[in-house]
Design an enzyme around this catalytic site. Structure first.
Site, PDB file in Angstrom:
ATOM      1  N   GLU A  92     -15.226   0.431  15.628  1.00 61.52           N
ATOM      2  CA  GLU A  92     -15.933   0.397  14.346  1.00 61.52           C
ATOM      3  C   GLU A  92     -17.150  -0.506  14.449  1.00 61.52           C
ATOM      4  O   GLU A  92     -17.041  -1.605  14.996  1.00 61.52           O
ATOM      5  CB  GLU A  92     -14.989  -0.089  13.236  1.00 61.52           C
ATOM      6  CG  GLU A  92     -13.820   0.857  12.984  1.00 61.52           C
ATOM      7  CD  GLU A  92     -12.944   0.423  11.812  1.00 61.52           C
ATOM      8  OE1 GLU A  92     -13.246  -0.623  11.174  1.00 61.52           O
ATOM      9  OE2 GLU A  92     -11.958   1.119  11.520  1.00 61.52           O
ATOM     10  N   ILE A  98       0.830  -1.207   0.000  1.00 61.73           N
ATOM     11  CA  ILE A  98       0.000   0.000   0.000  1.00 61.73           C
ATOM     12  C   ILE A  98       0.864   1.257   0.000  1.00 61.73           C
ATOM     13  O   ILE A  98       0.643   2.191  -0.773  1.00 61.73           O
ATOM     14  CB  ILE A  98      -0.961  -0.009   1.196  1.00 61.73           C
ATOM     15  CG1 ILE A  98      -1.965  -1.156   1.058  1.00 61.73           C
ATOM     16  CG2 ILE A  98      -1.687   1.324   1.326  1.00 61.73           C
ATOM     17  CD1 ILE A  98      -2.830  -1.381   2.284  1.00 61.73           C
ATOM     18  N   HIS A 134     -14.188   2.823   6.839  1.00 62.99           N
ATOM     19  CA  HIS A 134     -13.265   1.717   6.530  1.00 62.99           C
ATOM     20  C   HIS A 134     -13.523   1.225   5.107  1.00 62.99           C
ATOM     21  O   HIS A 134     -13.713   0.034   4.860  1.00 62.99           O
ATOM     22  CB  HIS A 134     -13.427   0.576   7.536  1.00 62.99           C
ATOM     23  CG  HIS A 134     -12.183  -0.254   7.695  1.00 62.99           C
ATOM     24  ND1 HIS A 134     -11.800  -0.798   8.881  1.00 62.99           N
ATOM     25  CD2 HIS A 134     -11.234  -0.621   6.791  1.00 62.99           C
ATOM     26  CE1 HIS A 134     -10.662  -1.484   8.728  1.00 62.99           C
ATOM     27  NE2 HIS A 134     -10.307  -1.380   7.461  1.00 62.99           N
ATOM     28  N   ARG A 190      -4.695   1.272  10.701  1.00 64.46           N
ATOM     29  CA  ARG A 190      -5.575   0.717  11.716  1.00 64.46           C
ATOM     30  C   ARG A 190      -5.955   1.825  12.690  1.00 64.46           C
ATOM     31  O   ARG A 190      -5.157   2.731  12.972  1.00 64.46           O
ATOM     32  CB  ARG A 190      -4.886  -0.434  12.473  1.00 64.46           C
ATOM     33  CG  ARG A 190      -4.690  -1.691  11.654  1.00 64.46           C
ATOM     34  CD  ARG A 190      -6.006  -2.399  11.403  1.00 64.46           C
ATOM     35  NE  ARG A 190      -5.851  -3.668  10.689  1.00 64.46           N
ATOM     36  CZ  ARG A 190      -5.972  -3.815   9.379  1.00 64.46           C
ATOM     37  NH1 ARG A 190      -6.233  -2.757   8.616  1.00 64.46           N
ATOM     38  NH2 ARG A 190      -5.833  -4.999   8.817  1.00 64.46           N
TER      39      ARG A 190
END
Length: 328
Positions: free
Chosen positions: A268, A159, A287, A239
């Site tokens: 979440e 990423i 998310h 995160r």
């Protein structure tokens, strides 16, 4: 050789499986909990798969039926997961001898686009231009070009590298933060977490893209924010546990950072009464930075590529160290 897939995952790649592994027996977990092989009922006593694909379906309604079997399996030799991160404690049973684990890079391009688009829209004075338009004011707005900006990407896996490629395309200076400070082709400079106090004051865009573990929990804390550059942008697609949300609130009031883009949170879904929803300097997404239209197709292609490599005995893509599994 035997593989064990859920029905929906199997159906998406069924026509491509023979090319990747011609002699593979694929046992399917059906929605009703039964097992089939080539459409015929399959005796659970004969289920001894080497190959497991933790597709999205494996984390849905049939999580226990599928993941539970994997946890207890003595025959499993390779697991491909749909996620990039494997630090969640639920993955801990996979950190065992004789089991290869590979993670996913399928979401990396989508997440990188998410980061780049939000960063560019905050670096460029779009809001000011819109206010002038609404007021019918002919007022040009000067702006700093993206090529003048400095990006600090904390975590430089698949990423992080995809984010760097997009920032570099605009001429930005990119610094990678990772475990070792060795050279990295996509980065203009490389540093480590211990260097952050001296690197944060230089960065216009700071991206949290690292794994969550004992070394990174609450990494973005009061000291971290105090070291940031006034007017800078913080983006968290790693995160929620990487960031001290209470400290962020105070930091935003001080303008360090000036804006935060948050896709992940400690709790979440984000509670409806959270202050984060309404803060004028925060952008919230649920998310969802990985939800590019091509993410699923890339994930399927990755599984099939690694399946072929596994069958041929070749090195596989995105191998995960056991030390990184279930440590969050």
């Amino acid at each position: 050789m035997q593989a064990f897939l859920l029905r929906a995952a199997h159906d998406r790649i069924a026509d491509r499986l023979p090319a990747a592994a011609p002699d593979l027996d694929v046992v399917v977990l059906e929605p009703d909990g039964g097992l089939t092989l080539n459409g015929a009922p399959f005796d659970p006593a004969d289920l001894k798969p080497e190959i497991w694909w933790l597709s999205l379906e494996a984390f849905g309604a049939q999580r226990q039926a599928y993941f539970g079997r994997l946890r207890d399996s003595e025959d499993a030799r390779w697991v491909q997961t749909v996620f990039a991160g494997v630090e969640h404690p639920s993955f801990k049973p996979l950190a065992r001898g004789g089991l290869k684990v590979t993670n996913s890079s399928a979401q990396a391009p989508a997440i990188a686009e998410y980061v780049a688009i939000h960063a560019l829209s905050l670096l460029h004075p779009i809001d000011a231009q819109a206010r002038h338009q609404a007021a019918r004011e002919w007022k040009p707005v000067d702006f700093r070009e993206v090529g003048q900006s400095r990006w600090l990407i904390i975590g430089f896996g698949n990423i992080g590298r995809e984010i760097a490629a997009r920032a570099k395309a605009f001429g930005a200076h990119v610094e990678a933060v990772r475990r070792s400070a060795g050279a990295e082709g996509l980065a203009d400079a490389v540093s480590t977490i211990k260097d952050l106090p001296s690197r944060l004051p230089q960065a216009d865009v700071v991206v949290l893209a690292c794994a969550l573990n004992d070394d990174t929990r609450d990494l973005a804390n009061a000291a971290f924010f105090a070291a940031m550059k006034p007017g800078s942008i913080l983006i968290n697609i790693g995160r929620g546990g990487l960031l001290d949300e209470d400290a962020l609130r105070l930091a935003l009031d001080a303008g360090k950072p000036a804006h935060a883009v948050l896709d992940v949170f400690k709790t979440e879904p984000l509670p409806a009464d959270s202050w984060i929803w309404d803060h004028p300097k925060i952008r919230v997404t649920p998310h969802a930075s990985n939800r590019g239209a091509l993410t699923g197709a890339r994930g399927e292609a990755l599984f099939l590529e690694n399946l072929g490599r596994y069958v041929r005995g070749e090195p596989m893509l995105n191998a995960v160290s056991p030390a990184d599994i279930g440590v969050g």
